[in-house]
Enzyme design. Structure first.
Site, PDB file in Angstrom:
ATOM      1  N   HIS A   1      -8.763   7.052  -0.772  1.00  0.00           N
ATOM      2  CA  HIS A   1      -7.852   6.582   0.099  1.00  0.00           C
ATOM      3  C   HIS A   1      -6.444   6.479  -0.596  1.00  0.00           C
ATOM      4  O   HIS A   1      -5.542   7.147  -0.551  1.00  0.00           O
ATOM      5  CB  HIS A   1      -8.214   5.433   0.749  1.00  0.00           C
ATOM      6  CG  HIS A   1      -7.137   4.652   1.650  1.00  0.00           C
ATOM      7  ND1 HIS A   1      -7.200   3.614   2.482  1.00  0.00           N
ATOM      8  CD2 HIS A   1      -5.865   5.220   1.955  1.00  0.00           C
ATOM      9  CE1 HIS A   1      -6.289   3.374   3.321  1.00  0.00           C
ATOM     10  NE2 HIS A   1      -5.264   4.257   3.181  1.00  0.00           N
TER      11      HIS A   1
ATOM     12  N   ASP B   1       0.146  -3.712 -21.502  1.00  0.00           N
ATOM     13  CA  ASP B   1       1.350  -4.363 -21.218  1.00  0.00           C
ATOM     14  C   ASP B   1       1.176  -5.002 -19.838  1.00  0.00           C
ATOM     15  O   ASP B   1       1.784  -6.135 -19.552  1.00  0.00           O
ATOM     16  CB  ASP B   1       2.716  -3.518 -21.231  1.00  0.00           C
ATOM     17  CG  ASP B   1       3.299  -3.661 -22.871  1.00  0.00           C
ATOM     18  OD1 ASP B   1       2.775  -4.147 -23.627  1.00  0.00           O
ATOM     19  OD2 ASP B   1       4.258  -2.480 -22.808  1.00  0.00           O
TER      20      ASP B   1
ATOM     21  N   HIS C   1       1.057  -1.203  -0.009  1.00  0.00           N
ATOM     22  CA  HIS C   1       0.144  -0.125   0.026  1.00  0.00           C
ATOM     23  C   HIS C   1       0.870   1.361  -0.032  1.00  0.00           C
ATOM     24  O   HIS C   1       1.841   1.221   0.889  1.00  0.00           O
ATOM     25  CB  HIS C   1      -1.028   0.206   1.263  1.00  0.00           C
ATOM     26  CG  HIS C   1      -1.669   1.137   1.569  1.00  0.00           C
ATOM     27  ND1 HIS C   1      -2.309   1.819   0.282  1.00  0.00           N
ATOM     28  CD2 HIS C   1      -1.775   2.047   2.578  1.00  0.00           C
ATOM     29  CE1 HIS C   1      -3.012   2.973   1.035  1.00  0.00           C
ATOM     30  NE2 HIS C   1      -2.464   3.272   2.109  1.00  0.00           N
TER      31      HIS C   1
ATOM     32  N   HIS D   1       1.175   5.736  -0.866  1.00  0.00           N
ATOM     33  CA  HIS D   1       0.333   6.771  -1.186  1.00  0.00           C
ATOM     34  C   HIS D   1       0.925   7.532  -2.480  1.00  0.00           C
ATOM     35  O   HIS D   1       1.133   8.964  -2.208  1.00  0.00           O
ATOM     36  CB  HIS D   1       0.355   7.717   0.067  1.00  0.00           C
ATOM     37  CG  HIS D   1      -0.407   7.280   1.189  1.00  0.00           C
ATOM     38  ND1 HIS D   1      -1.926   7.805   1.419  1.00  0.00           N
ATOM     39  CD2 HIS D   1      -0.420   6.212   2.049  1.00  0.00           C
ATOM     40  CE1 HIS D   1      -2.162   6.951   2.261  1.00  0.00           C
ATOM     41  NE2 HIS D   1      -1.372   6.076   2.788  1.00  0.00           N
TER      42      HIS D   1
ATOM     43  N   TYR E   1       7.061 -12.069 -25.160  1.00  0.00           N
ATOM     44  CA  TYR E   1       7.961 -10.907 -24.728  1.00  0.00           C
ATOM     45  C   TYR E   1       9.168 -11.684 -23.612  1.00  0.00           C
ATOM     46  O   TYR E   1       8.758 -12.280 -22.930  1.00  0.00           O
ATOM     47  CB  TYR E   1       6.978 -10.152 -23.831  1.00  0.00           C
ATOM     48  CG  TYR E   1       7.904  -8.792 -23.323  1.00  0.00           C
ATOM     49  CD1 TYR E   1       8.021  -7.636 -24.051  1.00  0.00           C
ATOM     50  CD2 TYR E   1       8.313  -9.025 -22.097  1.00  0.00           C
ATOM     51  CE1 TYR E   1       8.880  -6.616 -23.490  1.00  0.00           C
ATOM     52  CE2 TYR E   1       8.748  -7.823 -21.266  1.00  0.00           C
ATOM     53  CZ  TYR E   1       9.043  -6.782 -22.201  1.00  0.00           C
ATOM     54  OH  TYR E   1      10.079  -5.672 -21.409  1.00  0.00           O
TER      55      TYR E   1
END
Length: 232
Positions: free
Chosen positions: A171, A122, A97, A99, A229
Protein backbone atom coordinates in the site's frame (compact mmCIF):
# COMPACT_ATOMS: atom_id res chain seq x y z
CA UNK A 1 -17.08 27.45 8.61
CA UNK A 2 -18.24 27.66 12.22
CA UNK A 3 -15.96 29.19 14.83
CA UNK A 4 -16.11 25.97 16.88
CA UNK A 5 -13.77 24.00 14.64
CA UNK A 6 -12.13 26.81 12.66
CA UNK A 7 -8.65 26.39 14.16
CA UNK A 8 -8.71 22.60 13.80
CA UNK A 9 -9.78 22.77 10.15
CA UNK A 10 -7.18 25.43 9.37
CA UNK A 11 -4.45 23.30 10.91
CA UNK A 12 -5.57 20.31 8.87
CA UNK A 13 -5.63 22.39 5.70
CA UNK A 14 -2.15 23.82 6.27
CA UNK A 15 -0.74 20.35 6.92
CA UNK A 16 -2.43 18.86 3.85
CA UNK A 17 -0.93 21.55 1.65
CA UNK A 18 2.52 20.45 2.78
CA UNK A 19 2.01 17.11 0.99
CA UNK A 20 2.35 18.51 -2.56
CA UNK A 21 4.77 21.19 -1.38
CA UNK A 22 7.14 18.49 -0.09
CA UNK A 23 6.61 16.29 -3.14
CA UNK A 24 4.99 13.53 -1.09
CA UNK A 25 2.03 12.93 -3.42
CA UNK A 26 0.46 14.08 -6.68
CA UNK A 27 -3.11 14.92 -7.77
CA UNK A 28 -5.49 13.69 -5.04
CA UNK A 29 -3.16 11.13 -3.43
CA UNK A 30 -2.62 11.27 0.34
CA UNK A 31 -4.27 12.90 3.33
CA UNK A 32 -3.52 14.48 6.69
CA UNK A 33 -5.73 14.75 9.74
CA UNK A 34 -5.45 16.99 12.80
CA UNK A 35 -6.88 15.62 16.05
CA UNK A 36 -8.50 17.40 18.99
CA UNK A 37 -8.37 14.74 21.68
CA UNK A 38 -10.31 16.80 24.23
CA UNK A 39 -13.26 17.10 21.87
CA UNK A 40 -12.81 13.65 20.36
CA UNK A 41 -12.85 14.93 16.78
CA UNK A 42 -10.44 15.15 13.86
CA UNK A 43 -10.35 17.31 10.75
CA UNK A 44 -9.29 15.57 7.56
CA UNK A 45 -8.96 16.18 3.83
CA UNK A 46 -12.06 15.47 1.72
CA UNK A 47 -11.96 12.45 -0.58
CA UNK A 48 -10.75 12.90 -4.15
CA UNK A 49 -10.33 16.68 -4.16
CA UNK A 50 -7.14 17.98 -5.85
CA UNK A 51 -4.81 19.96 -3.60
CA UNK A 52 -4.94 23.04 -5.80
CA UNK A 53 -8.70 23.25 -5.21
CA UNK A 54 -8.63 22.79 -1.44
CA UNK A 55 -9.44 25.39 1.19
CA UNK A 56 -9.78 25.25 4.95
CA UNK A 57 -13.56 25.27 4.47
CA UNK A 58 -13.26 21.92 2.67
CA UNK A 59 -11.78 20.10 5.66
CA UNK A 60 -14.20 17.60 7.20
CA UNK A 61 -14.62 17.24 10.96
CA UNK A 62 -15.54 13.73 12.11
CA UNK A 63 -15.80 12.06 15.49
CA UNK A 64 -14.19 8.80 16.56
CA UNK A 65 -17.18 6.87 15.31
CA UNK A 66 -16.61 8.24 11.82
CA UNK A 67 -19.69 10.47 11.93
CA UNK A 68 -19.39 13.82 10.15
CA UNK A 69 -19.67 16.63 12.68
CA UNK A 70 -19.01 19.51 10.31
CA UNK A 71 -18.32 19.81 6.59
CA UNK A 72 -20.18 19.53 3.30
CA UNK A 73 -17.97 17.00 1.49
CA UNK A 74 -17.21 13.32 1.96
CA UNK A 75 -14.15 12.73 4.19
CA UNK A 76 -11.06 10.87 3.00
CA UNK A 77 -11.58 7.17 2.31
CA UNK A 78 -8.71 6.56 4.78
CA UNK A 79 -10.52 8.25 7.67
CA UNK A 80 -11.18 5.03 9.57
CA UNK A 81 -7.49 4.16 9.50
CA UNK A 82 -6.73 7.52 11.12
CA UNK A 83 -9.44 6.89 13.72
CA UNK A 84 -7.97 3.50 14.68
CA UNK A 85 -4.55 5.09 15.19
CA UNK A 86 -5.89 7.93 17.34
CA UNK A 87 -7.92 5.51 19.43
CA UNK A 88 -4.97 3.15 19.94
CA UNK A 89 -1.87 5.37 20.20
CA UNK A 90 -1.85 7.95 22.99
CA UNK A 91 -0.07 11.22 22.31
CA UNK A 92 -0.96 11.53 18.62
CA UNK A 93 -2.26 14.84 17.32
CA UNK A 94 -1.77 14.27 13.61
CA UNK A 95 -1.70 11.38 11.12
CA UNK A 96 -0.60 11.45 7.50
CA UNK A 97 -0.81 8.95 4.66
CA UNK A 98 1.09 9.55 1.44
CA UNK A 99 2.09 7.67 -1.66
CA UNK A 100 5.59 9.13 -1.71
CA UNK A 101 7.67 7.34 -4.33
CA UNK A 102 10.51 5.66 -2.46
CA UNK A 103 8.61 4.80 0.71
CA UNK A 104 5.81 3.32 -1.38
CA UNK A 105 8.38 1.34 -3.37
CA UNK A 106 9.63 -0.30 -0.17
CA UNK A 107 6.04 -0.90 0.96
CA UNK A 108 5.22 -2.61 -2.34
CA UNK A 109 8.01 -5.11 -1.72
CA UNK A 110 6.76 -5.73 1.83
CA UNK A 111 10.25 -4.89 3.09
CA UNK A 112 11.23 -2.90 6.21
CA UNK A 113 13.70 -0.10 5.46
CA UNK A 114 17.08 -1.10 6.95
CA UNK A 115 18.89 1.35 9.17
CA UNK A 116 21.97 1.93 7.03
CA UNK A 117 23.15 5.32 8.26
CA UNK A 118 23.08 8.05 10.85
CA UNK A 119 20.42 10.11 9.06
CA UNK A 120 18.01 7.25 9.72
CA UNK A 121 19.30 6.84 13.30
CA UNK A 122 18.74 10.54 14.01
CA UNK A 123 15.01 9.88 13.75
CA UNK A 124 14.43 6.29 14.88
CA UNK A 125 16.56 3.55 16.39
CA UNK A 126 15.29 0.66 14.29
CA UNK A 127 14.36 -0.28 10.75
CA UNK A 128 11.23 1.42 9.45
CA UNK A 129 8.74 -1.39 10.11
CA UNK A 130 6.46 -2.91 7.49
CA UNK A 131 3.15 -4.65 8.19
CA UNK A 132 2.16 -8.05 6.93
CA UNK A 133 0.18 -8.25 3.69
CA UNK A 134 -3.52 -8.01 4.48
CA UNK A 135 -5.45 -11.28 4.47
CA UNK A 136 -8.23 -11.67 1.86
CA UNK A 137 -10.96 -11.83 4.51
CA UNK A 138 -9.74 -8.55 6.01
CA UNK A 139 -9.71 -6.94 2.57
CA UNK A 140 -13.34 -7.94 2.11
CA UNK A 141 -14.28 -6.54 5.52
CA UNK A 142 -13.92 -2.94 6.73
CA UNK A 143 -10.77 -2.37 4.68
CA UNK A 144 -9.68 0.96 6.16
CA UNK A 145 -10.30 -0.18 9.74
CA UNK A 146 -8.35 -3.36 9.00
CA UNK A 147 -5.48 -1.25 7.68
CA UNK A 148 -5.38 0.50 11.05
CA UNK A 149 -5.46 -2.84 12.84
CA UNK A 150 -2.52 -4.03 10.73
CA UNK A 151 -0.51 -1.06 11.91
CA UNK A 152 -1.49 -1.64 15.55
CA UNK A 153 -0.44 -5.29 15.29
CA UNK A 154 2.89 -4.23 13.78
CA UNK A 155 3.45 -2.00 16.84
CA UNK A 156 2.55 -4.62 19.43
CA UNK A 157 6.12 -4.49 20.77
CA UNK A 158 7.03 -1.00 19.56
CA UNK A 159 6.62 2.49 20.95
CA UNK A 160 4.76 4.55 18.31
CA UNK A 161 6.19 7.76 19.75
CA UNK A 162 9.75 6.50 19.20
CA UNK A 163 8.95 5.07 15.75
CA UNK A 164 6.40 7.50 14.27
CA UNK A 165 6.16 5.87 10.86
CA UNK A 166 5.29 2.60 9.16
CA UNK A 167 4.96 0.98 5.77
CA UNK A 168 1.72 -0.84 5.02
CA UNK A 169 2.67 -3.78 2.81
CA UNK A 170 1.50 -3.39 -0.77
CA UNK A 171 0.00 0.00 0.00
CA UNK A 172 2.20 2.82 1.23
CA UNK A 173 3.48 4.86 4.18
CA UNK A 174 1.73 6.28 7.22
CA UNK A 175 3.32 8.63 9.73
CA UNK A 176 2.15 10.53 12.79
CA UNK A 177 3.21 13.04 15.41
CA UNK A 178 2.10 15.16 18.33
CA UNK A 179 0.38 17.46 15.83
CA UNK A 180 -0.41 17.49 12.12
CA UNK A 181 2.68 19.55 11.29
CA UNK A 182 4.98 17.03 12.97
CA UNK A 183 3.19 14.16 11.25
CA UNK A 184 3.99 15.67 7.84
CA UNK A 185 7.57 16.30 8.96
CA UNK A 186 7.87 12.60 9.83
CA UNK A 187 6.37 11.61 6.48
CA UNK A 188 8.97 13.74 4.70
CA UNK A 189 11.74 12.21 6.80
CA UNK A 190 10.44 8.74 5.97
CA UNK A 191 10.58 9.48 2.26
CA UNK A 192 14.15 10.76 2.54
CA UNK A 193 15.22 7.71 4.56
CA UNK A 194 13.58 5.44 1.98
CA UNK A 195 15.37 7.22 -0.87
CA UNK A 196 18.76 7.03 0.85
CA UNK A 197 18.29 3.34 1.65
CA UNK A 198 17.34 2.61 -1.97
CA UNK A 199 20.47 4.40 -3.20
CA UNK A 200 22.62 2.59 -0.64
CA UNK A 201 21.31 -0.82 -1.67
CA UNK A 202 21.63 0.05 -5.36
CA UNK A 203 25.28 1.04 -4.98
CA UNK A 204 26.07 -1.89 -2.69
CA UNK A 205 23.40 -4.62 -2.41
CA UNK A 206 25.29 -6.18 0.48
CA UNK A 207 25.69 -2.97 2.49
CA UNK A 208 25.92 -3.58 6.23
CA UNK A 209 23.52 -2.14 8.77
CA UNK A 210 24.78 0.72 10.89
CA UNK A 211 26.50 -0.62 14.03
CA UNK A 212 24.35 -0.48 17.17
CA UNK A 213 26.73 1.91 18.93
CA UNK A 214 26.24 4.51 16.19
CA UNK A 215 22.49 3.93 16.14
CA UNK A 216 22.20 4.58 19.87
CA UNK A 217 24.51 7.58 19.80
CA UNK A 218 22.62 9.37 17.05
CA UNK A 219 19.18 8.55 18.37
CA UNK A 220 19.99 9.41 21.98
CA UNK A 221 21.71 12.70 21.25
CA UNK A 222 18.42 13.93 19.76
CA UNK A 223 15.83 11.99 21.74
CA UNK A 224 17.50 10.53 24.85
CA UNK A 225 17.37 11.75 28.43
CA UNK A 226 20.68 13.59 27.93
CA UNK A 227 19.92 14.85 24.44
CA UNK A 228 22.09 17.77 23.36
CA UNK A 229 21.11 18.30 19.73
CA UNK A 230 19.58 21.68 18.91
CA UNK A 231 18.84 24.64 21.15
CA UNK A 232 17.39 24.51 24.62
Amino acid sequence: MSATYRELRERAFTANMEIPRRGLAIYTFGNVSAFDRDRGVLAIKPSGVPYDRLSADDMIVVDLEGKVVEGRLRPSSDTRTHIVLYASFRGLGGVVHTHSTYATGWAQTGTPIPIYGTTHADHLAEDVPCTEVMRPDAVEGDYETETGKQIIECFRDRNPLHTPMVLVAGHGPFAWGEDAEKAVYNAAVLEEIARMAFITRTIHPGAARLPDALVRKHFDRKHGKKAYYGQK
